[in-house]
Structure formats: C-alpha cells, structure tokens
Motif scaffolding. Structure first.
Motif, PDB file in Angstrom:
ATOM      1  N   GLN A   1       0.838  -1.199   0.000  1.00 20.64           N
ATOM      2  CA  GLN A   1       0.000   0.000   0.000  1.00 20.64           C
ATOM      3  C   GLN A   1       0.878   1.256   0.000  1.00 20.64           C
ATOM      4  O   GLN A   1       1.697   1.424  -0.893  1.00 20.64           O
ATOM      5  N   ASN A   2       0.752   2.126   0.984  1.00 22.47           N
ATOM      6  CA  ASN A   2       1.504   3.389   0.974  1.00 22.47           C
ATOM      7  C   ASN A   2       2.984   3.220   1.296  1.00 22.47           C
ATOM      8  O   ASN A   2       3.745   4.176   1.194  1.00 22.47           O
ATOM      9  N   SER A   3       3.398   2.023   1.671  1.00 23.59           N
ATOM     10  CA  SER A   3       4.808   1.773   1.944  1.00 23.59           C
ATOM     11  C   SER A   3       5.563   1.297   0.707  1.00 23.59           C
ATOM     12  O   SER A   3       6.780   1.092   0.764  1.00 23.59           O
ATOM     13  N   GLY A   4       4.863   1.106  -0.387  1.00 16.59           N
ATOM     14  CA  GLY A   4       5.481   0.726  -1.651  1.00 16.59           C
ATOM     15  C   GLY A   4       4.974   1.621  -2.758  1.00 16.59           C
ATOM     16  O   GLY A   4       3.763   1.688  -3.000  1.00 16.59           O
ATOM     17  N   LYS A   5       5.869   2.322  -3.411  1.00 14.39           N
ATOM     18  CA  LYS A   5       5.466   3.283  -4.444  1.00 14.39           C
ATOM     19  C   LYS A   5       6.280   3.005  -5.711  1.00 14.39           C
ATOM     20  O   LYS A   5       7.504   2.908  -5.658  1.00 14.39           O
ATOM     21  N   VAL A   6       5.593   2.897  -6.835  1.00 13.58           N
ATOM     22  CA  VAL A   6       6.248   2.529  -8.085  1.00 13.58           C
ATOM     23  C   VAL A   6       5.915   3.543  -9.172  1.00 13.58           C
ATOM     24  O   VAL A   6       4.993   4.345  -9.036  1.00 13.58           O
ATOM     25  N   VAL A   7       6.698   3.516 -10.234  1.00 16.54           N
ATOM     26  CA  VAL A   7       6.322   4.140 -11.498  1.00 16.54           C
ATOM     27  C   VAL A   7       6.292   3.043 -12.547  1.00 16.54           C
ATOM     28  O   VAL A   7       6.930   1.999 -12.394  1.00 16.54           O
ATOM     29  N   LEU A   8       5.553   3.278 -13.617  1.00 13.82           N
ATOM     30  CA  LEU A   8       5.414   2.274 -14.669  1.00 13.82           C
ATOM     31  C   LEU A   8       6.602   2.297 -15.618  1.00 13.82           C
ATOM     32  O   LEU A   8       7.069   3.357 -16.019  1.00 13.82           O
ATOM     33  N   GLY A   9       7.056   1.106 -15.986  1.00 13.04           N
ATOM     34  CA  GLY A   9       8.074   0.962 -17.010  1.00 13.04           C
ATOM     35  C   GLY A   9       7.490   0.343 -18.268  1.00 13.04           C
ATOM     36  O   GLY A   9       6.313  -0.053 -18.298  1.00 13.04           O
ATOM     37  N   ASN A  10       8.293   0.238 -19.306  1.00 16.94           N
ATOM     38  CA  ASN A  10       7.805  -0.303 -20.571  1.00 16.94           C
ATOM     39  C   ASN A  10       7.347  -1.755 -20.444  1.00 16.94           C
ATOM     40  O   ASN A  10       6.367  -2.166 -21.077  1.00 16.94           O
ATOM     41  N   HIS A  11       7.998  -2.545 -19.601  1.00 19.28           N
ATOM     42  CA  HIS A  11       7.563  -3.930 -19.428  1.00 19.28           C
ATOM     43  C   HIS A  11       6.245  -4.015 -18.671  1.00 19.28           C
ATOM     44  O   HIS A  11       5.448  -4.933 -18.914  1.00 19.28           O
ATOM     45  N   ASP A  12       5.998  -3.087 -17.764  1.00 18.91           N
ATOM     46  CA  ASP A  12       4.725  -3.063 -17.054  1.00 18.91           C
ATOM     47  C   ASP A  12       3.585  -2.716 -18.004  1.00 18.91           C
ATOM     48  O   ASP A  12       2.503  -3.320 -17.950  1.00 18.91           O
ATOM     49  N   LEU A  13       3.810  -1.758 -18.891  1.00 19.31           N
ATOM     50  CA  LEU A  13       2.804  -1.413 -19.893  1.00 19.31           C
ATOM     51  C   LEU A  13       2.595  -2.573 -20.872  1.00 19.31           C
ATOM     52  O   LEU A  13       1.463  -2.851 -21.289  1.00 19.31           O
ATOM     53  N   HIS A  14       3.687  -3.251 -21.224  1.00 18.38           N
ATOM     54  CA  HIS A  14       3.574  -4.389 -22.131  1.00 18.38           C
ATOM     55  C   HIS A  14       2.763  -5.517 -21.483  1.00 18.38           C
ATOM     56  O   HIS A  14       2.008  -6.220 -22.174  1.00 18.38           O
ATOM     57  N   LEU A  15       2.910  -5.684 -20.179  1.00 22.22           N
ATOM     58  CA  LEU A  15       2.104  -6.681 -19.473  1.00 22.22           C
ATOM     59  C   LEU A  15       0.621  -6.381 -19.638  1.00 22.22           C
ATOM     60  O   LEU A  15      -0.191  -7.300 -19.818  1.00 22.22           O
ATOM     61  N   MET A  16       0.249  -5.124 -19.583  1.00 19.93           N
ATOM     62  CA  MET A  16      -1.156  -4.755 -19.788  1.00 19.93           C
ATOM     63  C   MET A  16      -1.619  -5.173 -21.174  1.00 19.93           C
ATOM     64  O   MET A  16      -2.760  -5.646 -21.349  1.00 19.93           O
ATOM     65  N   ALA A  17      -0.759  -5.034 -22.173  1.00 17.67           N
ATOM     66  CA  ALA A  17      -1.107  -5.427 -23.537  1.00 17.67           C
ATOM     67  C   ALA A  17      -1.266  -6.938 -23.649  1.00 17.67           C
ATOM     68  O   ALA A  17      -2.176  -7.435 -24.339  1.00 17.67           O
ATOM     69  N   ILE A  18      -0.411  -7.686 -22.963  1.00 17.89           N
ATOM     70  CA  ILE A  18      -0.517  -9.146 -22.990  1.00 17.89           C
ATOM     71  C   ILE A  18      -1.790  -9.598 -22.286  1.00 17.89           C
ATOM     72  O   ILE A  18      -2.535 -10.438 -22.792  1.00 17.89           O
ATOM     73  N   HIS A  19      -2.034  -9.034 -21.124  1.00 15.64           N
ATOM     74  CA  HIS A  19      -3.244  -9.385 -20.368  1.00 15.64           C
ATOM     75  C   HIS A  19      -4.499  -9.025 -21.158  1.00 15.64           C
ATOM     76  O   HIS A  19      -5.510  -9.746 -21.099  1.00 15.64           O
ATOM     77  N   GLY A  20      -4.447  -7.938 -21.927  1.00 17.31           N
ATOM     78  CA  GLY A  20      -5.590  -7.511 -22.726  1.00 17.31           C
ATOM     79  C   GLY A  20      -5.682  -8.170 -24.087  1.00 17.31           C
ATOM     80  O   GLY A  20      -6.495  -7.757 -24.919  1.00 17.31           O
TER      81      GLY A  20
ATOM     82  N   GLN B   1      -1.011   3.125 -11.145  1.00 16.55           N
ATOM     83  CA  GLN B   1       0.310   3.655 -10.796  1.00 16.55           C
ATOM     84  C   GLN B   1       0.746   4.724 -11.810  1.00 16.55           C
ATOM     85  O   GLN B   1       0.467   4.617 -13.001  1.00 16.55           O
ATOM     86  N   PRO B   2       1.471   5.738 -11.346  1.00 18.50           N
ATOM     87  CA  PRO B   2       1.872   6.841 -12.222  1.00 18.50           C
ATOM     88  C   PRO B   2       3.123   6.522 -13.040  1.00 18.50           C
ATOM     89  O   PRO B   2       3.784   5.496 -12.829  1.00 18.50           O
ATOM     90  N   LEU B   3       3.439   7.411 -13.953  1.00 11.61           N
ATOM     91  CA  LEU B   3       4.691   7.306 -14.707  1.00 11.61           C
ATOM     92  C   LEU B   3       5.791   8.152 -14.092  1.00 11.61           C
ATOM     93  O   LEU B   3       6.968   7.974 -14.439  1.00 11.61           O
ATOM     94  N   VAL B   4       5.423   9.050 -13.204  1.00 13.40           N
ATOM     95  CA  VAL B   4       6.399   9.944 -12.560  1.00 13.40           C
ATOM     96  C   VAL B   4       6.033  10.103 -11.092  1.00 13.40           C
ATOM     97  O   VAL B   4       4.853  10.188 -10.744  1.00 13.40           O
ATOM     98  N   ARG B   5       7.054  10.128 -10.256  1.00 14.72           N
ATOM     99  CA  ARG B   5       6.884  10.473  -8.841  1.00 14.72           C
ATOM    100  C   ARG B   5       7.737  11.704  -8.552  1.00 14.72           C
ATOM    101  O   ARG B   5       8.922  11.749  -8.921  1.00 14.72           O
ATOM    102  N   HIS B   6       7.130  12.669  -7.884  1.00 15.89           N
ATOM    103  CA  HIS B   6       7.844  13.899  -7.520  1.00 15.89           C
ATOM    104  C   HIS B   6       7.860  14.002  -6.003  1.00 15.89           C
ATOM    105  O   HIS B   6       6.804  13.993  -5.361  1.00 15.89           O
TER     106      HIS B   6
END
Length: 279
Positions: free
Chosen positions: A56-75, A105-110
C-alpha cells in the motif's frame, strides 16, 4: 523512517527479498520506491506485484515499458514472450486485480521535500517540471479509463512522433510521453528520441548521439533524478544527482537498492548466476 529506491526488478523477487532483509526494511516505518519494470525476465513477477500491491503506501512505483507491455498481454493485444516467464502471473486468480492495481500507478513520482524526481527512463530535457507532471498525469488518467486498451495500450507501439512539440495532440502526445518516460536512452542533437542503440555511452562510436542526461535540462532547478531502464549504464552517469539503478539483475548482474538518507547503494547478485558459478 527510511526511503529505499530499487532498480528494475523484472521478476527477480528472491534477490529483492534478500536486499530488503539486508536493510531490515520495515513497511510500518520505511518506504520502498521502484523505478518500474517490476515484471518480465525473472521468475518472480507474480510475487513482485503481490508484494507491492500489499505494501500500500509503503510501496510506491512508477510504470516501465515492461509493465505497460504486461497490460497489452493481459488484454490480448500482444502475446507473451516465453523468455519473460509471465505464465504464472497470467494464470493467477488475482491477475486481474493486480493489473487493475498496476493501472493506477503513475509514470512519474515527484518528492518535493527531497528535490527528487523518479521515472522509469528519465526526464526529457525539453520538459520543465510543470510539463513533466502534467503530461505524465494525463497518461496516467488515460490508463485508468475503461477504454485504456484501445485508446492507449493498443496504440503505443510506435516510434513516431519521436520529437517533442507543444503542438502535438491526442494520441501523438500520449505516444511521445510514454516513449520518453519509459524507453528513452540516447537522443539526437535535435533532442529527438533514438530507440535502437542500447550501448553504454563510452562504447558509442559516433559523436552524434548523446545520453538524455547530457543535454541541458529545462528543469528550473537541479533535481535528484532516479531512473532505471538502461542496464548497460551499470549505475554510471555523468553527475552525482543522477541515480541510474538498473544494474541488470535479470541479465545475470545484480539488483541495486539506494538508501536516500545515507546515499548508500546496496546490491544483491543474481541468484541464478551465483548457482551457475557454484557448479
């Protein structure tokens, strides 16, 4: 409280677990930040997603190209590469839940309190902070929509436009933003994206291309920039405010964890490579 940033995990879950044990990571007080590419080549993509979703709030990520590709495979837009070892994840009963979480999850964390920016591939030098945050937010909101597969994921597999312009509209603007934030390495002199070359900069034979971070940045002030994606760098950049954390664990090298408060880097060798060496 400690902030730990980890490079491209790519399913190297056992190595991540060892790293977290080395620093006595405590999710009740510490935060684990991941630069994207949580999934792919390693055997533990399912476990990696489950871990970050549970933090949850103790783990924060941004998306990478493989994460987006996973969405394409799942879809069902793309087929899985057997080398990516995603079958266990795709067949898991909570796969849809994990993909839904990933889409949020976002693509950028500030992190303004630390003067820090995290994205998977880096920050395009043409973008100031306002542009970076607004463009990445637009893409993130698009990924949360019910039609994300047709309007974003199904159209993102393009190399054009590869140059930024405020005149870009619609899907072209989205494609450039995704490519810049998840695929960027070298740029041409006009700052257009180069997609083919993945070498470390010191092996480049021509003087035309330059790493994105060697161009003058439009950011109004110097930021610490945390990124991954470019394993060939092996953590080496041209300035101390740049933290390149992809050190090729899934390619037999090691996983890197950066402790923000102490500026210490902790590593864990690829376990499969260790087993080979012990034979």
């Amino acid at each position: 409280m400690a902030n730990y940033f980890v490079g491209d995990i790519q399913g190297c879950f056992e190595e991540l677990q060892i790293l977290l044990q080395k620093v006595s990571f405590n999710p009740s007080t510490d935060i684990l930040w991941a630069v994207g590419d949580l999934v792919a080549r390693g055997p533990g993509s399912l476990e990696t997603l489950r871990l970050f979703e549970s933090l949850q709030n103790s783990g924060k990520v941004v998306l990478g190209n493989h994460d987006l590709h996973l969405m394409a495979i799942h879809g069902k837009i793309k087929r899985a590469n057997p080398n990516d070892h995603l079958q266990a994840l795709l067949e898991a009963p909570d796969c849809h839940k994990l993909i839904t979480w990933l889409r949020q999850q976002p693509l950028v964390r500030h992190l303004p309190e630390h003067n820090l920016i995290m994205s998977h591939a880096g920050v395009p030098p043409q973008w100031n902070l306002d542009t970076l945050l607004s463009e990445s937010l637009t893409i993130s909101e698009q990924l949360k929509q019910a039609d994300y597969l047709t309007n974003v994921i199904g159209q993102m597999y393009q190399n054009k436009p590869n140059a930024w312009s405020n005149n870009l509209n619609g899907i072209e603007r989205t494609i450039y933003g995704i490519n810049a934030l998840t695929r960027m390495r070298f740029l041409h002199p006009d700052t257009s994206l180069e997609f083919e070359c993945k070498l470390p900069p010191q092996q480049l034979k021509d003087n035309i291309l330059k790493p994105w971070f060697d161009f003058e940045s439009s950011l109004q002030k110097p930021y610490q920039i945390v990124f991954g994606h470019w394993a060939a760098l092996m953590g080496q950049t041209s300035a101390p405010h740049l933290h390149a954390l992809d050190t090729g664990c899934c390619w037999g090298e090691h996983l890197t964890l950066w402790h923000l408060e102490t500026n210490e880097k902790i590593t864990q060798n690829n376990l499969f490579n260790v087993k080979l060496n012990n034979k």
